[in-house]
Every structure is written in C-alpha cells, then in structure tokens.
Design an enzyme around this catalytic site. Structure first.
Site, PDB file in Angstrom:
ATOM      1  N   LYS A   1       6.429  16.965 -43.880  1.00 43.41           N
ATOM      2  CA  LYS A   1       6.459  16.882 -45.494  1.00 43.41           C
ATOM      3  C   LYS A   1       6.501  17.680 -46.256  1.00 43.41           C
ATOM      4  O   LYS A   1       7.571  18.796 -46.551  1.00 43.41           O
ATOM      5  CB  LYS A   1       5.947  16.026 -45.541  1.00 43.41           C
ATOM      6  CG  LYS A   1       6.083  15.026 -47.133  1.00 43.41           C
ATOM      7  CD  LYS A   1       5.130  13.744 -47.536  1.00 43.41           C
ATOM      8  CE  LYS A   1       4.187  14.142 -46.911  1.00 43.41           C
ATOM      9  NZ  LYS A   1       3.382  14.609 -48.668  1.00 43.41           N
TER      10      LYS A   1
ATOM     11  N   ARG B   1       1.420   7.286 -55.144  1.00 44.42           N
ATOM     12  CA  ARG B   1       1.271   6.961 -53.708  1.00 44.42           C
ATOM     13  C   ARG B   1       0.772   5.437 -53.700  1.00 44.42           C
ATOM     14  O   ARG B   1       0.558   4.750 -52.784  1.00 44.42           O
ATOM     15  CB  ARG B   1      -0.350   7.424 -53.658  1.00 44.42           C
ATOM     16  CG  ARG B   1      -0.691   8.813 -53.403  1.00 44.42           C
ATOM     17  CD  ARG B   1      -1.943   9.106 -52.844  1.00 44.42           C
ATOM     18  NE  ARG B   1      -2.147  10.653 -53.323  1.00 44.42           N
ATOM     19  CZ  ARG B   1      -1.966  11.540 -51.864  1.00 44.42           C
ATOM     20  NH1 ARG B   1      -0.835  10.943 -50.940  1.00 44.42           N
ATOM     21  NH2 ARG B   1      -2.010  12.577 -51.960  1.00 44.42           N
TER      22      ARG B   1
ATOM     23  N   ARG C   1      -5.085  20.270 -32.232  1.00 45.13           N
ATOM     24  CA  ARG C   1      -5.990  21.637 -33.229  1.00 45.13           C
ATOM     25  C   ARG C   1      -7.520  21.256 -32.528  1.00 45.13           C
ATOM     26  O   ARG C   1      -7.941  20.231 -32.235  1.00 45.13           O
ATOM     27  CB  ARG C   1      -6.435  21.609 -33.970  1.00 45.13           C
ATOM     28  CG  ARG C   1      -6.321  22.664 -35.473  1.00 45.13           C
ATOM     29  CD  ARG C   1      -6.526  22.171 -36.424  1.00 45.13           C
ATOM     30  NE  ARG C   1      -7.070  21.272 -37.140  1.00 45.13           N
ATOM     31  CZ  ARG C   1      -7.686  21.489 -38.648  1.00 45.13           C
ATOM     32  NH1 ARG C   1      -6.741  22.579 -39.043  1.00 45.13           N
ATOM     33  NH2 ARG C   1      -8.041  20.515 -39.473  1.00 45.13           N
TER      34      ARG C   1
ATOM     35  N   ARG D   1     -12.919  18.404 -33.272  1.00 44.12           N
ATOM     36  CA  ARG D   1     -13.452  18.306 -34.594  1.00 44.12           C
ATOM     37  C   ARG D   1     -12.848  16.242 -35.044  1.00 44.12           C
ATOM     38  O   ARG D   1     -11.929  16.010 -34.297  1.00 44.12           O
ATOM     39  CB  ARG D   1     -13.214  18.801 -35.774  1.00 44.12           C
ATOM     40  CG  ARG D   1     -13.328  20.342 -35.572  1.00 44.12           C
ATOM     41  CD  ARG D   1     -13.070  21.053 -37.568  1.00 44.12           C
ATOM     42  NE  ARG D   1     -12.102  19.809 -37.411  1.00 44.12           N
ATOM     43  CZ  ARG D   1     -12.234  19.898 -39.386  1.00 44.12           C
ATOM     44  NH1 ARG D   1     -12.476  20.222 -39.843  1.00 44.12           N
ATOM     45  NH2 ARG D   1     -10.737  18.989 -39.242  1.00 44.12           N
TER      46      ARG D   1
ATOM     47  N   ARG E   1      -6.124   6.821 -39.377  1.00 43.07           N
ATOM     48  CA  ARG E   1      -5.827   7.526 -40.566  1.00 43.07           C
ATOM     49  C   ARG E   1      -3.862   6.866 -41.162  1.00 43.07           C
ATOM     50  O   ARG E   1      -3.733   6.601 -42.175  1.00 43.07           O
ATOM     51  CB  ARG E   1      -5.415   9.266 -40.472  1.00 43.07           C
ATOM     52  CG  ARG E   1      -7.263   9.854 -40.442  1.00 43.07           C
ATOM     53  CD  ARG E   1      -7.769  10.697 -40.095  1.00 43.07           C
ATOM     54  NE  ARG E   1      -6.082  12.440 -41.220  1.00 43.07           N
ATOM     55  CZ  ARG E   1      -5.561  13.686 -40.222  1.00 43.07           C
ATOM     56  NH1 ARG E   1      -6.604  13.577 -39.350  1.00 43.07           N
ATOM     57  NH2 ARG E   1      -5.031  14.309 -41.375  1.00 43.07           N
TER      58      ARG E   1
END
Ligand SMILES: [Zn+2]
Length: 214
Positions: free
Chosen positions: A13, A89, A128, A160, A171
C-alpha cells in the site's frame, strides 16, 4: 482526485501510494505524520492529542478528524488532490470523513483496496531476518539459505517475533476483522475499487491506474 488506500500490512500500500502521488501530483496524508506535526507545532488539537498519548490512550476519533479536517481544508483551497493512508480505520471515521468531504463539496474518488492473499502476505512479511550481533536486516523471500550468516559481521541471523509467520498470521487476522466492515461500508456506497495486489510493484501500479477514473 481524492483517494483512500486500504490494504493489509505487506500489501504494498505505501509503495503504491508513493507511485500514485508522483503520477497524479497528489499529496499523501498519513494520519501518523499529521498527528506528530500537530503535536510538534503545539496547536490546540496537538496539545489535546498529546494529553491522550501521555496516558498511553488512543487519540479519540474527534481529535483525529479535527486534525485531518485542517489539512483537507488547505488542500481543497489549493485544489491539490490527496491520498489518505491509515485513515479511516473504523466505520465512524469513514462516516465522518464522507460528511467532511460533503461539506467541501469534494466527493471521494474511491476507496482503493489492494487485495493480497494471506499466504502471499505471510511469505512477504516473514522474509525478514535480523543479525543477532549488529542488528543488520536481510530479506530472504525464498527463506533463509542454510548456513547463511550476516555479511557485515558474520553474526548469526534470527527472526524477530514480529517477523515470524505465527505472529504475522495473528496480525493479519486482526487486520481483516477490523477492516472487513470498512470494505463493506465503501462497497455499499459504491466507492470501493478492488485491485489484485499480487505480483511486481509495476504490474500492480498499472492495474490501479487502469481502474482509476480519469
Ligand atoms: Zn551482523
């Protein structure tokens, strides 16, 4: 042109917003930046927002809308188009935004939804890896090659918690739950434009430009 951009983390995005900004000479409004600017300028709205942030509370819709309205007024006065990233949101925020635009006689062009399948998002977001020693960040879209070390210091690479597939799945689930009503809202208003966000950045940009009016 007045656009809202919707898309999950990892949907690309932000990158697409930058491309549209360039192509149509629009401004990009991120509510995070707007909020920080108001706080820094110590405006009434900024100070008010700060009082919530100091308590670790969410800045109420009313203040966020006030901050946005100031900026929208500026843009409408100068005739420049804009892209909203990170706002609205929630459905009440969306309602407030449409009411605000109506006041300026400035209809929303579209809410652009960049759709990417969950498995692709998970793959993108979990590529990542971080060096344990020097914290350098590496991207391995095809997974970490066996025996790979940090090229800067030879340190061990690890993932991580935020970058682990399990965390990312959660998420994304939270994102979908929050966003689904918003997608429906814009769909009902006939303002939703969905675009397939899989593939190369340029490909997706081309698809977006094709479906935008004008
Ligand atoms: Zn390192």
């Amino acid at each position: 042109m007045r656009l809202i951009l919707l898309g999950a983390p990892g949907s690309g995005k932000g990158t697409q917003a930058d491309i549209l900004k360039e192509k149509y000479e629009m401004e990009k409004l991120s509510t995070g930046d707007l909020l920080r600017n108001e706080v820094k300028a110590r405006s009434d709205l900024g100070l008010n927002a700060q009082s919530y942030m100091d308590k670790g509370a969410l800045v109420p819709d009313k203040i966020m809308i006030g901050i946005l309205e100031k900026k929208v007024a500026q843009f409408e006065a100068s005739g420049i188009g804009y892209i909203l990233d990170g706002f609205p949101r929630t459905e009440p925020q969306a309602e407030a935004l449409l009411a605000m635009l109506e006041n300026y006689n400035a209809p929303l062009t579209a809410a652009l939804y960049i759709e990417v399948a969950d498995n692709v998002l998970i793959k993108r977001l979990s590529s990542r890896w971080t060096c344990k020693a020097c914290l350098a960040i590496y991207n391995y879209p095809e997974g970490l090659p066996a025996g790979e070390k940090c090229t800067a210091c030879g340190g061990e690479l690890y993932q991580r918690d935020d970058d682990k597939p399990e965390t990312i799945k959660y998420r994304l689930q939270v994102y979908q739950e929050k966003t689904a009503p918003l997608i429906q809202f814009f769909q009902n208003k006939k303002l939703l434009l969905s675009v397939n966000g899989c593939g190369e950045v340029e490909e997706v940009a081309k698809r977006i430009i094709e479906i935008l009016p004008g």
